[in-house]
Design a protein around this motif. Structure first.
Motif, PDB file in Angstrom:
ATOM      1  N   ILE A  51      77.708  -3.860  34.880  1.00 29.05           N
ATOM      2  CA  ILE A  51      77.984  -3.054  33.680  1.00 29.05           C
ATOM      3  C   ILE A  51      77.397  -1.655  33.868  1.00 29.05           C
ATOM      4  N   GLY A  52      76.168  -1.602  34.394  1.00 25.70           N
ATOM      5  CA  GLY A  52      75.505  -0.314  34.618  1.00 25.70           C
ATOM      6  C   GLY A  52      76.282   0.545  35.597  1.00 25.70           C
ATOM      7  N   VAL A  53      76.707  -0.075  36.706  1.00 29.54           N
ATOM      8  CA  VAL A  53      77.449   0.682  37.731  1.00 29.54           C
ATOM      9  C   VAL A  53      78.772   1.181  37.150  1.00 29.54           C
ATOM     10  N   ASN A  54      79.460   0.307  36.376  1.00 33.07           N
ATOM     11  CA  ASN A  54      80.729   0.720  35.775  1.00 33.07           C
ATOM     12  C   ASN A  54      80.517   1.879  34.805  1.00 33.07           C
ATOM     13  N   ALA A  55      79.423   1.793  34.024  1.00 35.87           N
ATOM     14  CA  ALA A  55      79.137   2.863  33.062  1.00 35.87           C
ATOM     15  C   ALA A  55      78.865   4.176  33.804  1.00 35.87           C
ATOM     16  N   LEU A  56      78.132   4.080  34.919  1.00 38.07           N
ATOM     17  CA  LEU A  56      77.854   5.293  35.712  1.00 38.07           C
ATOM     18  C   LEU A  56      79.137   5.858  36.319  1.00 38.07           C
ATOM     19  N   ASP A  57      80.003   4.929  36.791  1.00 35.89           N
ATOM     20  CA  ASP A  57      81.296   5.367  37.343  1.00 35.89           C
ATOM     21  C   ASP A  57      82.104   6.113  36.288  1.00 35.89           C
ATOM     22  N   ASP A  58      82.099   5.525  35.070  1.00 39.52           N
ATOM     23  CA  ASP A  58      82.827   6.147  33.955  1.00 39.52           C
ATOM     24  C   ASP A  58      82.287   7.535  33.676  1.00 39.52           C
ATOM     25  N   LEU A  59      80.955   7.619  33.644  1.00 39.92           N
ATOM     26  CA  LEU A  59      80.298   8.896  33.362  1.00 39.92           C
ATOM     27  C   LEU A  59      80.672   9.924  34.434  1.00 39.92           C
ATOM     28  N   ARG A  60      80.613   9.466  35.691  1.00 39.10           N
ATOM     29  CA  ARG A  60      80.954  10.359  36.804  1.00 39.10           C
ATOM     30  C   ARG A  60      82.405  10.849  36.671  1.00 39.10           C
ATOM     31  N   ASP A  61      83.326   9.888  36.353  1.00 31.92           N
ATOM     32  CA  ASP A  61      84.737  10.262  36.181  1.00 31.92           C
ATOM     33  C   ASP A  61      84.894  11.301  35.082  1.00 31.92           C
ATOM     34  N   ASN A  62      84.176  11.063  33.963  1.00 27.74           N
ATOM     35  CA  ASN A  62      84.304  11.982  32.832  1.00 27.74           C
ATOM     36  C   ASN A  62      83.775  13.365  33.186  1.00 27.74           C
ATOM     37  N   ILE A  63      82.671  13.396  33.939  1.00 23.94           N
ATOM     38  CA  ILE A  63      82.106  14.696  34.326  1.00 23.94           C
ATOM     39  C   ILE A  63      83.060  15.411  35.280  1.00 23.94           C
ATOM     40  N   ILE A  64      83.623  14.646  36.232  1.00 24.48           N
ATOM     41  CA  ILE A  64      84.590  15.248  37.174  1.00 24.48           C
ATOM     42  C   ILE A  64      85.787  15.803  36.402  1.00 24.48           C
ATOM     43  N   PHE A  65      86.250  15.011  35.412  1.00 25.05           N
ATOM     44  CA  PHE A  65      87.402  15.430  34.611  1.00 25.05           C
ATOM     45  C   PHE A  65      87.084  16.722  33.865  1.00 25.05           C
ATOM     46  N   LEU A  66      85.905  16.745  33.217  1.00 30.51           N
ATOM     47  CA  LEU A  66      85.522  17.941  32.449  1.00 30.51           C
ATOM     48  C   LEU A  66      85.402  19.156  33.363  1.00 30.51           C
ATOM     49  N   GLY A  67      84.795  18.946  34.540  1.00 31.24           N
ATOM     50  CA  GLY A  67      84.639  20.041  35.498  1.00 31.24           C
ATOM     51  C   GLY A  67      85.990  20.560  35.953  1.00 31.24           C
ATOM     52  N   SER A  68      86.878  19.632  36.330  1.00 32.56           N
ATOM     53  CA  SER A  68      88.212  20.042  36.807  1.00 32.56           C
ATOM     54  C   SER A  68      88.971  20.747  35.695  1.00 32.56           C
ATOM     55  N   LEU A  69      88.847  20.210  34.481  1.00 32.70           N
ATOM     56  CA  LEU A  69      89.557  20.803  33.345  1.00 32.70           C
ATOM     57  C   LEU A  69      89.060  22.224  33.085  1.00 32.70           C
ATOM     58  N   ALA A  70      87.734  22.385  33.085  1.00 39.82           N
ATOM     59  CA  ALA A  70      87.163  23.720  32.838  1.00 39.82           C
ATOM     60  C   ALA A  70      87.666  24.691  33.908  1.00 39.82           C
ATOM     61  N   TYR A  71      87.666  24.226  35.171  1.00 45.19           N
ATOM     62  CA  TYR A  71      88.109  25.093  36.263  1.00 45.19           C
ATOM     63  C   TYR A  71      89.587  25.466  36.087  1.00 45.19           C
ATOM     64  N   GLN A  72      90.409  24.451  35.762  1.00 43.81           N
ATOM     65  CA  GLN A  72      91.848  24.701  35.633  1.00 43.81           C
ATOM     66  C   GLN A  72      92.153  25.604  34.445  1.00 43.81           C
ATOM     67  N   LEU A  73      91.385  25.437  33.344  1.00 40.87           N
ATOM     68  CA  LEU A  73      91.593  26.317  32.179  1.00 40.87           C
ATOM     69  C   LEU A  73      91.251  27.761  32.561  1.00 40.87           C
ATOM     70  N   TYR A  74      90.165  27.925  33.292  1.00 43.51           N
ATOM     71  CA  TYR A  74      89.747  29.252  33.750  1.00 43.51           C
ATOM     72  C   TYR A  74      90.829  29.833  34.677  1.00 43.51           C
ATOM     73  N   PHE A  75      91.341  28.946  35.569  1.00 37.93           N
ATOM     74  CA  PHE A  75      92.364  29.356  36.545  1.00 37.93           C
ATOM     75  C   PHE A  75      93.624  29.861  35.833  1.00 37.93           C
ATOM     76  N   VAL A  76      94.089  29.115  34.820  1.00 37.51           N
ATOM     77  CA  VAL A  76      95.342  29.529  34.165  1.00 37.51           C
ATOM     78  C   VAL A  76      95.127  30.720  33.226  1.00 37.51           C
TER      79      VAL A  76
END
Lengths: 249, 372
Positions: B119-144
């Motif tokens: 459960i802990g590893v899955n939660a960390l994976d989820d957190l990592r995915d969400n952070i990657i998503f937010l980072g990519s989104l911020a970058y792409q918003l800046y890019f466009v």
């Protein structure tokens, strides 16, 4: 092989899902212009291997060199330049439902090139013509048959003139006649454009029709490699049975 | 079909079956047979099958259960004179049983600590995915924002149409009813103090500062976040996202940026509509109570300040970003099984509402300290 330098080299490739090893130390080479097939029973890891080769899935270890560049250890920018050399046809065609066939095929050109709209339209029309769909440009994917969707997806996959086309189960869900038509299109494209085809398939008729070389994946390793017709008489019972449409379990 | 029990010696029990061992007969004899054998607790159990005419999967299951019962009590079990064709069935059933047992062993292998770890590893994976998503989104918003030509304008306009005009009737209806009901509910209490005109302050301020942004956002969470999750989830199942990736196109820029920009733009407009209709509902009650439009507007003008409007608009702008972002994120996380899209849709709505309440709490604290 007429060319000696492989266009794709897979070395010591190991892929795992969690603790489960899908395949271990897989090695093979694919040469320019070849129609190379990857086959095996369902669940043997064919699509996983494809996903490794097109950079969608990270390998546990090993390397996959595409036209000299290792896709497993490339930066994102490098990976993008490798992806420009390949086209992919997915099992379910993966056409964008909200776009016409012409728009689907034009999309990579619109997004990745600076070509003017007129040029894009001509290129996309030409690609659709190559797969015999020039009169269906304005149709939506839902309005055409499964075989036509596959042909459109091939047209889209080769719109950027890639050196290599990866096809994942191109004949899945198609009747034998449509499947044979698709095989013919692949053969024509290979002859006329010199594209290298890497085809994942367990359709034996297709393998015998167009496959110049095939690898047979079984229980995480390559059990056989060579001309599919010769593999029909392979010494290994599993290989021989598979290539003669018999149960291998 | 029947069975007979015979005690051969103190440690050996013989159960003789006769007739058909099929689903109907086994259903009737299952309990009595198992109970009878349990009662004797034999060291050695002998199953005599000489007179069995027919045996199907149910019969095989009964034999296996008796065998297992003996093994569990450290006894032994032998099967006598079973016809060879029925033996095959038993062998298959046993294989199946062994496979099932192996599978169940594999599932129960994890102990509590290991499960906790998973459960802990899955939660960390989820957190990592969400952070990657937010980072990519911020970058792409800046890019466009630097290259507006790279925005998929057609998708942007289509999303505006879906999120805005098509949501207007429900937003207007809810706004009107909320304005009308809250004024109506407050009327008796305010009436006791002769302060019914102050209901305009209550409803007006409530709509502008809190109810307007939050209600608009909750409506959009149910309507838009779920639609985005379903749309992108279906695209993922159809391998369209993979197709974009292998074409060298970034799915976040291609699919998510237009949706987020459109939602952020249209949500404040919807909120304004909700407030207007809410105030109309409020005025309907005030008019019924004998207050003129002039008195209503005058009271409204005195009670609501520009900062209240702007505070609400900033809040709803961020809410729009949250709704679209969460909806799209759950769409991208859709797995490939049959229930995946439904699950993503539900998660998108639930997560957006939770996130909205959290963000609203942050805004409330912030505005308190800023004195807005």
């Amino acid at each position: 092989m007429s060319e000696t330098i492989p266009i794709i080299t897979v070395e010591n490739l190991t892929t795992r899902y969690g603790n489960k090893t899908i395949f271990k130390n897989v090695e093979f080479s694919i040469y320019p212009g070849e129609i190379f097939m990857i086959t095996g029973v369902s669940g043997c890891g064919k699509t996983t291997l494809l996903n490794n080769m097109i950079g969608l899935l990270e390998a546990y270890s090993g390397s996959i060199k595409i036209d000299g560049d290792d896709i497993t250890s490339s930066s994102e920018n490098k990976k993008l330049s490798i992806l420009r050399k390949i086209g992919v046809l997915y099992q379910g065609s993966a056409l964008f439902g909200s776009m016409s066939l012409l728009k689907n095929v034009s999309l990579p050109l619109e997004e990745l090139t600076e070509l003017p709209p007129d040029a894009i339209s001509i290129i996309a029309h030409n690609k659709l013509k190559m797969v015999g769909l020039e009169s269906f440009c304005d149709y939506m994917p839902a309005e055409i048959s499964g075989g036509m969707q596959k042909r459109t997806a091939i047209a889209r996959a080769m719109v950027l003139d890639p050196k290599i086309l990866f096809l994942d189960e191109p004949s899945a869900g198609l009747d034998p006649s449509t499947s044979a038509e698709l095989d013919q299109i692949i053969m024509n494209l290979s002859k006329t454009l010199g594209i290298t085809f890497v085809i994942i398939s367990h359709d034996l008729s297709s393998i015998y029709n167009i496959g110049q070389r095939v690898i047979f994946l079984h229980q995480g390793e390559i059990l056989a490699e060579g001309d599919p017709k010769i593999l029909q008489k392979d010494k290994d019972l599993t290989v021989e049975r598979f290539f003669n449409r018999e149960s291998v379990s | 079909m029947s069975f007979q029990i015979k005690e051969i010696n103190p440690s050996t029990l013989q159960v003789s079956f006769s007739g058909r061992l099929d689903m109907d007969s086994v259903a009737k004899m299952w309990q009595p047979c198992l109970l009878a054998v349990t009662k004797y607790h034999p060291k050695q159990l002998s199953l005599e099958m000489k007179d069995v005419d027919y045996c199907d999967g149910a019969g095989a299951a009964l034999i296996q259960t008796l065998q297992k019962q003996q093994i569990d009590t450290n006894g032994s079990c032998s099967i006598e004179n079973l016809r060879s064709d029925f033996k095959n069935l038993l062998a298959n059933e046993s294989d199946q049983h062994a496979k099932l047992a192996a599978q169940s062993l594999a599932t129960i292998k994890l102990n509590f600590t290991e499960r906790l770890g998973h459960i802990g590893v899955n939660a960390l994976d989820d957190l990592r995915d969400n952070i990657i998503f937010l980072g990519s989104l911020a970058y792409q918003l800046y890019f466009v924002l630097l290259r507006p030509k790279k925005i998929r304008w057609l998708d942007f306009y289509r999303t505006i149409e879906e999120v805005g005009p098509k949501a207007l009737p429900i937003v207007a209806l809810i706004g009107f009813l909320i304005g009308l009901i809250s004024t109506f509910q407050a009327a008796p209490s305010f009436g006791q103090f002769g302060a019914q005109i102050l209901m305009v302050n209550l409803v007006g301020l409530g709509l502008v500062r809190e109810m307007g942004p939050l209600l608009t956002a909750v409506l959009l969470a149910g309507r838009t976040a779920s639609a985005f999750a379903a749309e992108i989830g279906t695209m993922k199942i159809n391998q369209e996202i993979n197709a974009l990736t292998t074409m060298g196109l970034n799915p976040i820029r291609f699919l998510i940026v237009p949706r987020i920009l459109a939602t952020m733009l249209i949500t404040p407009l919807l909120e304004i509509f909700l407030i207007i209709f809410g105030l109309a509902g409020c005025y309907a009650v005030m008019a019924a109570l004998g207050y003129s439009l002039d008195a209503f507007l005058n009271q409204l003008y005195q009670s609501i300040h520009t900062a209240d409007y702007i505070g609400g608009l900033i809040k709803v702008f961020v809410f729009g970003w949250v709704i679209a972002g969460v909806g799209c994120l759950h769409g991208l996380k859709t797995s490939s099984d049959a229930q995946a899209v439904g699950r993503s849709t539900t998660q998108a709505v639930v997560s957006s509402i939770i996130m909205l309440v959290l963000v609203d709490g942050i805004f409330a604290t912030l505005y308190y300290f800023l004195g807005i």
